[in-house]
Design a protein around this motif. Structure first.
Motif, PDB file in Angstrom:
ATOM      1  N   LEU A 170       0.903  -1.250  -0.010  1.00  0.00           N
ATOM      2  CA  LEU A 170      -0.134   0.109  -0.018  1.00  0.00           C
ATOM      3  C   LEU A 170       1.001   1.170   0.072  1.00  0.00           C
ATOM      4  O   LEU A 170       1.599   1.598   1.112  1.00  0.00           O
ATOM      5  N   ASN A 216      -3.474  -2.493  15.587  1.00  0.00           N
ATOM      6  CA  ASN A 216      -3.418  -2.931  14.269  1.00  0.00           C
ATOM      7  C   ASN A 216      -2.318  -2.151  13.494  1.00  0.00           C
ATOM      8  O   ASN A 216      -1.952  -0.995  13.617  1.00  0.00           O
ATOM      9  N   GLU A 237     -10.757   2.443  14.951  1.00  0.00           N
ATOM     10  CA  GLU A 237      -9.530   3.184  14.771  1.00  0.00           C
ATOM     11  C   GLU A 237      -9.300   4.110  15.960  1.00  0.00           C
ATOM     12  O   GLU A 237     -10.065   4.245  16.715  1.00  0.00           O
ATOM     13  N   TYR A 238      -7.836   4.518  15.902  1.00  0.00           N
ATOM     14  CA  TYR A 238      -7.329   5.451  17.119  1.00  0.00           C
ATOM     15  C   TYR A 238      -8.350   6.788  17.178  1.00  0.00           C
ATOM     16  O   TYR A 238      -8.312   7.062  18.473  1.00  0.00           O
ATOM     17  N   MET A 259       0.589  -0.733  -5.172  1.00  0.00           N
ATOM     18  CA  MET A 259      -0.728   0.195  -5.168  1.00  0.00           C
ATOM     19  C   MET A 259      -0.229   1.796  -4.856  1.00  0.00           C
ATOM     20  O   MET A 259       0.331   2.074  -3.959  1.00  0.00           O
ATOM     21  N   GLY A 289       0.049   4.329  -1.625  1.00  0.00           N
ATOM     22  CA  GLY A 289      -1.094   5.415  -2.220  1.00  0.00           C
ATOM     23  C   GLY A 289      -1.077   6.638  -1.357  1.00  0.00           C
ATOM     24  O   GLY A 289      -1.478   7.690  -1.631  1.00  0.00           O
ATOM     25  N   GLY A 290      -0.655   6.423   0.163  1.00  0.00           N
ATOM     26  CA  GLY A 290      -0.699   7.635   0.905  1.00  0.00           C
ATOM     27  C   GLY A 290       0.354   8.715   0.712  1.00  0.00           C
ATOM     28  O   GLY A 290       1.275   8.337   0.107  1.00  0.00           O
ATOM     29  N   CYS A 344       1.898  -1.880   4.600  1.00  0.00           N
ATOM     30  CA  CYS A 344       1.908  -0.625   4.520  1.00  0.00           C
ATOM     31  C   CYS A 344       3.475  -0.202   4.194  1.00  0.00           C
ATOM     32  O   CYS A 344       4.460  -0.772   4.981  1.00  0.00           O
ATOM     33  N   VAL A 345       3.772   0.873   3.200  1.00  0.00           N
ATOM     34  CA  VAL A 345       4.871   1.161   2.976  1.00  0.00           C
ATOM     35  C   VAL A 345       5.761   1.712   4.055  1.00  0.00           C
ATOM     36  O   VAL A 345       7.110   1.948   3.954  1.00  0.00           O
ATOM     37  N   GLY A 395      -9.104   6.274  -0.360  1.00  0.00           N
ATOM     38  CA  GLY A 395      -8.792   5.722   1.077  1.00  0.00           C
ATOM     39  C   GLY A 395      -7.932   4.386   0.474  1.00  0.00           C
ATOM     40  O   GLY A 395      -8.024   3.800  -0.468  1.00  0.00           O
ATOM     41  N   ASN A 396      -7.179   3.637   1.715  1.00  0.00           N
ATOM     42  CA  ASN A 396      -6.536   2.587   1.650  1.00  0.00           C
ATOM     43  C   ASN A 396      -7.509   1.380   1.149  1.00  0.00           C
ATOM     44  O   ASN A 396      -7.230   0.365   0.451  1.00  0.00           O
ATOM     45  N   GLN A 432      -4.824   3.294  -7.091  1.00  0.00           N
ATOM     46  CA  GLN A 432      -5.953   3.109  -6.263  1.00  0.00           C
ATOM     47  C   GLN A 432      -6.907   4.299  -7.076  1.00  0.00           C
ATOM     48  O   GLN A 432      -6.612   5.164  -7.868  1.00  0.00           O
ATOM     49  N   VAL A 458      -2.741   3.855  16.951  1.00  0.00           N
ATOM     50  CA  VAL A 458      -3.131   2.797  16.072  1.00  0.00           C
ATOM     51  C   VAL A 458      -4.220   2.304  16.262  1.00  0.00           C
ATOM     52  O   VAL A 458      -5.119   2.554  17.584  1.00  0.00           O
ATOM     53  N   GLY A 459      -4.992   1.609  15.336  1.00  0.00           N
ATOM     54  CA  GLY A 459      -6.384   1.207  15.416  1.00  0.00           C
ATOM     55  C   GLY A 459      -6.223  -0.282  16.550  1.00  0.00           C
ATOM     56  O   GLY A 459      -5.276  -0.840  16.627  1.00  0.00           O
ATOM     57  N   LYS A 475       5.751   7.983  10.336  1.00  0.00           N
ATOM     58  CA  LYS A 475       4.605   8.468  10.019  1.00  0.00           C
ATOM     59  C   LYS A 475       4.912  10.137  10.337  1.00  0.00           C
ATOM     60  O   LYS A 475       4.166  11.119   9.686  1.00  0.00           O
ATOM     61  N   ARG A 497       1.822  13.775   7.091  1.00  0.00           N
ATOM     62  CA  ARG A 497       2.503  14.057   8.521  1.00  0.00           C
ATOM     63  C   ARG A 497       3.771  14.116   8.421  1.00  0.00           C
ATOM     64  O   ARG A 497       4.645  14.879   9.347  1.00  0.00           O
TER      65      ARG A 497
HETATM   66  C1  UD1 Z   1      -3.343   2.807   9.500  1.00  0.00           C
HETATM   67  C2  UD1 Z   1      -4.498   2.154  10.054  1.00  0.00           C
HETATM   68  C3  UD1 Z   1      -4.339   1.974  11.579  1.00  0.00           C
HETATM   69  C4  UD1 Z   1      -3.230   1.382  11.924  1.00  0.00           C
HETATM   70  C5  UD1 Z   1      -1.829   1.995  11.326  1.00  0.00           C
HETATM   71  C6  UD1 Z   1      -0.485   1.319  11.695  1.00  0.00           C
HETATM   72  C7  UD1 Z   1      -5.989   2.602   8.085  1.00  0.00           C
HETATM   73  C8  UD1 Z   1      -7.226   3.151   7.762  1.00  0.00           C
HETATM   74  N1  UD1 Z   1      -5.560   2.714   9.261  1.00  0.00           N
HETATM   75  O1  UD1 Z   1      -3.520   4.172  10.016  1.00  0.00           O
HETATM   76  O2  UD1 Z   1      -5.585   1.331  12.139  1.00  0.00           O
HETATM   77  O3  UD1 Z   1      -2.921   1.329  13.409  1.00  0.00           O
HETATM   78  O4  UD1 Z   1      -2.026   2.467  10.068  1.00  0.00           O
HETATM   79  O5  UD1 Z   1       0.519   2.267  11.054  1.00  0.00           O
HETATM   80  O6  UD1 Z   1      -5.705   1.721   7.508  1.00  0.00           O
HETATM   81  N2  UD1 Z   1      -2.618   4.515   1.971  1.00  0.00           N
HETATM   82  C9  UD1 Z   1      -2.924   4.337   0.651  1.00  0.00           C
HETATM   83  N3  UD1 Z   1      -4.040   5.104   0.067  1.00  0.00           N
HETATM   84  C10 UD1 Z   1      -4.622   6.128   0.814  1.00  0.00           C
HETATM   85  C11 UD1 Z   1      -4.447   6.156   2.037  1.00  0.00           C
HETATM   86  C12 UD1 Z   1      -3.462   5.771   2.619  1.00  0.00           C
HETATM   87  O7  UD1 Z   1      -2.483   3.484   0.068  1.00  0.00           O
HETATM   88  O8  UD1 Z   1      -5.537   6.515   0.146  1.00  0.00           O
HETATM   89  C13 UD1 Z   1      -1.564   3.852   2.495  1.00  0.00           C
HETATM   90  C14 UD1 Z   1      -0.252   4.389   2.995  1.00  0.00           C
HETATM   91  O9  UD1 Z   1       0.486   4.779   1.961  1.00  0.00           O
HETATM   92  C15 UD1 Z   1       0.081   3.751   4.098  1.00  0.00           C
HETATM   93  C16 UD1 Z   1      -1.353   3.131   4.772  1.00  0.00           C
HETATM   94  O10 UD1 Z   1      -2.087   2.852   3.614  1.00  0.00           O
HETATM   95  O11 UD1 Z   1       0.956   2.577   3.617  1.00  0.00           O
HETATM   96  C17 UD1 Z   1      -1.691   3.422   6.096  1.00  0.00           C
HETATM   97  O12 UD1 Z   1      -2.083   4.849   5.779  1.00  0.00           O
HETATM   98  P1  UD1 Z   1      -1.866   6.180   6.860  1.00  0.00           P
HETATM   99  O13 UD1 Z   1      -2.577   7.288   6.472  1.00  0.00           O
HETATM  100  O14 UD1 Z   1      -0.349   6.326   7.095  1.00  0.00           O
HETATM  101  O15 UD1 Z   1      -2.807   5.413   8.001  1.00  0.00           O
HETATM  102  P2  UD1 Z   1      -2.844   5.575   9.511  1.00  0.00           P
HETATM  103  O16 UD1 Z   1      -3.640   6.721   9.856  1.00  0.00           O
HETATM  104  O17 UD1 Z   1      -1.444   5.727  10.078  1.00  0.00           O
END
Ligand code: UD1
Length: 673
Positions: free
Chosen positions: A286, A509, A485-486, A347, A288-289, A433-434, A404-405, A378, A471-472, A589, A293
């Motif tokens: 993942l 999570n 979720e947190y 992604m 795409g974020g 996650c990346v 969103g992811n 995405q 974290v969730g 983060k 932050r």
């Molecule tokens: C996410 C989790 C949270 C977990 C935490 C751990 C979700 C919604 N929440 O929170 O429960 O405890 O990680 O680190 O997953 N991403 C995409 N596309 C998007 C948004 C995000 O690919 O549109 C990817 C990001 O690149 C990243 C991952 O999803 O790899 C998590 O995204 P991030 O926004 O960092 O989530 P957190 O709020 O930290």
């Protein structure tokens, strides 16, 4: 047989050209290919456009004669849509018909699903079986995805190498076809957006330059307007979810590497390695974020956390894949000569795609084979006013944001990943996650564990660092597996402790999941039941009355997102696997200098782990004079040398004076000399 494949046909700021090939040899095949290129950002103007390489290809393969392989269709071929040069994606296809339609797929959802998918959609109208069609598509898809700067001939050449490819007479069959004019495209899209109540997006059409008109058309084509409207309607205005009933996971729902016996761990590891060795495992990243932050506009995976080697997160992950392939190959009970491959599906989103792909290309895919690395985007959803109107960010750009992811599930389907998994015969997928520098990519223990449990979906957890860690929490939501979720967990729940002082809601999570490919396919049929999350935002836009840009100071609209864990309640066998935080979770983060989850904590967590690996192997690590005495011991061991501490036995009794980098066997040999 008729097969159409469209891959990223049109994207934000991209143009497309199409060529169509009638079969001169009269074999009945015809082929149309198209390629796209990304336009300069509006502020860059059109200058330099001509130098931009054409990249990505959309391919439409159409045949009404099988050339021997598949059966002949009774239906006459459908010509490409005269409106935009693309086929009419809007039909329910034979493959759709062949698929079991879930009883949950209510008629309204069906029509929503079938409503104009104007891009990224395969359409199959064929008398052959679904699997034959899919495998043909994936073969071509893979061929296409292996090409950078596309030349039609190269694409066809690759396509022809596939067993189910069209006959060689194809190679000489190219002739350009005219694209519909801007005004023709406008007429079609305008009618569609008018019907959806979003015709205001064309307010400035007559005052736009041709290049702005082209951009508006491309920008609107990526919006599935009927679907977006439907999501808005069913999400906004719906009473907010009452506080869900939250319960901790039952104790027997979780297994833990922290307490499992060595026999069990070995059993799961062996099973996972065997699956990897057999080519049954893929990984999805993942990425795409946007790292808002973190304060960096580059994709997070490119981030250098200041390891001595300067490796980025992407490089660390790629090297772990290389290493696990090697370990799994050595694990095979008998050599079969087959290369072990763990395909990597990355992604990205509009904002991260180009830079991510470019980074991989310029680093030569970090030693991975290019054909085993697959980028996919995405989707996006528009930003809406509170009345359900889509905002215009400027006169030719609708306001959109990544979905969103949780957009991963639709993207896996629409971008051809599921088809590719099926073509490769891969039933097990690890997604992560990346931003986690300690992630065990394609972790054999996790995969073996989930497979042994017959799980359709699994999630790793770590014990929370403290009650209010961001974290969730994996828990039961209204009696079903889910994540609280947190940002939503009530304080009293977050702080609740057991008699031994540990948190009741302790399963942090880490967004690290296992799926079966079957489950990923099934998500299509539950999508209508997934609730999108609404974020009220300050959305910059053009005021349609005055034509002025507005930067609101209070929220004026909504963005819609799905979260990756929103599917958990729909799983049939959900598995939770607790792992050690210090070995597996260190997210990046926050900006440099932050107390938690920063580049400094990522670096420290990797270096500390390396020292643990070395000392567990029997080495002694001492800080040398050349390293900063206020720093932790700076010992880095490449993932190419060790994935999880294995293979370091030779270091027993050796003293390692830091700083030291072990990149290869040669570096170990130097230590032993
Ligand atoms: C996410 C989790 C949270 C977990 C935490 C751990 C979700 C919604 N929440 O929170 O429960 O405890 O990680 O680190 O997953 N991403 C995409 N596309 C998007 C948004 C995000 O690919 O549109 C990817 C990001 O690149 C990243 C991952 O999803 O790899 C998590 O995204 P991030 O926004 O960092 O989530 P957190 O709020 O930290």
């Amino acid at each position: 047989m008729q097969i159409w494949l469209a891959r990223s046909l049109v994207g934000r700021n991209s143009w497309m050209r199409l060529r169509q090939a009638p079969c001169e040899a009269g074999c009945g095949w015809s082929l149309a290919t198209g390629s796209t290129r990304t336009a300069p950002e509006p502020h860059q103007g059109r200058q330099g456009d001509a130098q931009r390489p054409w990249s990505e290809i959309a391919l439409v393969l159409h045949t009404n004669n099988t050339g021997g392989a598949p059966q002949q269709s009774q239906r006459s071929p459908t010509p490409p849509d005269s409106n935009n040069g693309l086929p009419d994606w809007d039909r329910r296809t034979a493959a759709d018909s062949a698929r079991p339609v879930s009883p949950r797929l209510a008629p309204s959802r069906c029509s929503e699903k079938r409503s104009r998918h104007s891009h990224r959609y395969r359409s199959i109208d064929t008398a052959v079986s679904d699997s034959t069609a899919i495998s043909t598509i994936s073969t071509i898809h893979t061929a296409i995805s292996t090409i950078d700067t596309i030349s039609t001939a190269a694409a066809v050449k690759l396509a022809l190498q596939s067993p189910s490819a069209p006959p060689p007479s194809f190679q000489k069959l190219f002739s350009p076809v005219a694209m519909p004019s801007l005004e023709e495209q406008y007429a079609t899209l305008k009618a569609r957006f008018d019907a959806a109540g979003q015709g205001h997006l064309f307010t400035y059409w007559s005052s736009l330059t041709d290049s702005e008109k082209a951009l508006l058309i491309e920008n609107l084509k990526v919006i599935d307007v009927e679907r977006a409207n439907a999501i808005f309607k069913r999400t906004y205005g719906k009473p907010e979810e009452q506080h869900p009933k939250i319960d901790p996971l039952p104790a027997d729902a979780v297994d833990s590497t922290l307490s499992a016996s060595k026999e069990k761990l070995d059993h799961w590891r062996d099973l996972g390695l065997q699956l990897i060795a057999d080519g049954k495992v893929a990984v999805i990243l993942l990425a795409g974020g946007q790292g808002t932050r973190l304060g960096s506009s580059a994709p997070k995976g490119c981030y250098d956390i200041n390891l001595p080697s300067k490796k980025s997160l992407f490089e660390l992950q790629a090297q772990r894949i290389l290493r696990i392939q090697e370990i799994a190959a050595a694990h095979k009970s008998k050599a079969d000569g087959k290369e072990v491959i763990v395909p990597w599906y990355v992604m990205t989103s509009g904002p991260t795609r180009a830079a991510t792909e470019q980074y991989f290309v310029s680093n030569n895919y970090f030693g991975l084979k290019k054909e085993n690395v697959f980028f996919f985007n995405q989707g996006v959803l528009p930003a809406f006013t509170f009345d359900g109107k889509i905002f215009l960010e400027n006169k030719y750009t609708p306001a959109v944001a990544p979905d969103g992811n949780g957009g991963i599930y639709a993207a896996l389907r629409n971008e051809g990943v599921i088809a590719d998994l099926e073509r490769r015969g891969i039933p097990h997928v690890h997604a992560y996650c990346v931003d986690n520098c300690l992630v065990k990519v394609a972790d054999p223990i996790f995969i073996g564990y989930c497979a042994s449990k017959n799980a359709d979906c699994g999630a790793k957890s770590v014990p929370k660092a403290h009650a209010h860690e961001s974290v969730g929490v994996i828990s039961l939501r209204n009696g079903k597996p889910g994540v609280v979720e947190y940002s939503e967990i009530p304080k009293s729940y977050a702080e609740l402790t057991k008699p031994d002082g540990t948190l009741v809601y302790n399963a942090g999570n880490i967004a690290n999941h296992y799926y079966t490919t079957e489950f990923l396919k099934r998500v299509e049929y539950i999508e209508a039941e997934l609730d999108f999350h609404i974020a009220k935002k300050k959305i910059k836009h053009v005021d349609l009355a005055s034509g002025e840009s507005q930067s609101p100071t209070t929220p004026n609209g909504v963005k819609l997102e799905l979260f990756i864990f929103d599917v958990f309640p729909f799983t049939q066998h959900f598995a939770v696997f607790e792992v050690a935080r210090k070995e597996e979770f260190s997210p990046l983060k926050n900006a440099p200098g932050s107390k938690d989850d920063s580049p400094e904590t990522s670096r420290a967590d990797i270096l500390n782990q390396t020292v643990r690996f070395a000392t567990a192997a029997g080495a002694k690590v001492v800080k040398g004079e050349k390293q900063d005495q206020n720093d932790i011991p700076v010992l880095e061991i490449s993932p190419l040398v060790t994935y999880a501490g294995e293979g370091l036995e030779r270091l027993k009794g050796v003293t390692i004076t830091t700083p030291y980098i072990i990149n290869s066997e040669a570096d170990i040999a130097r230590l032993l000399a």
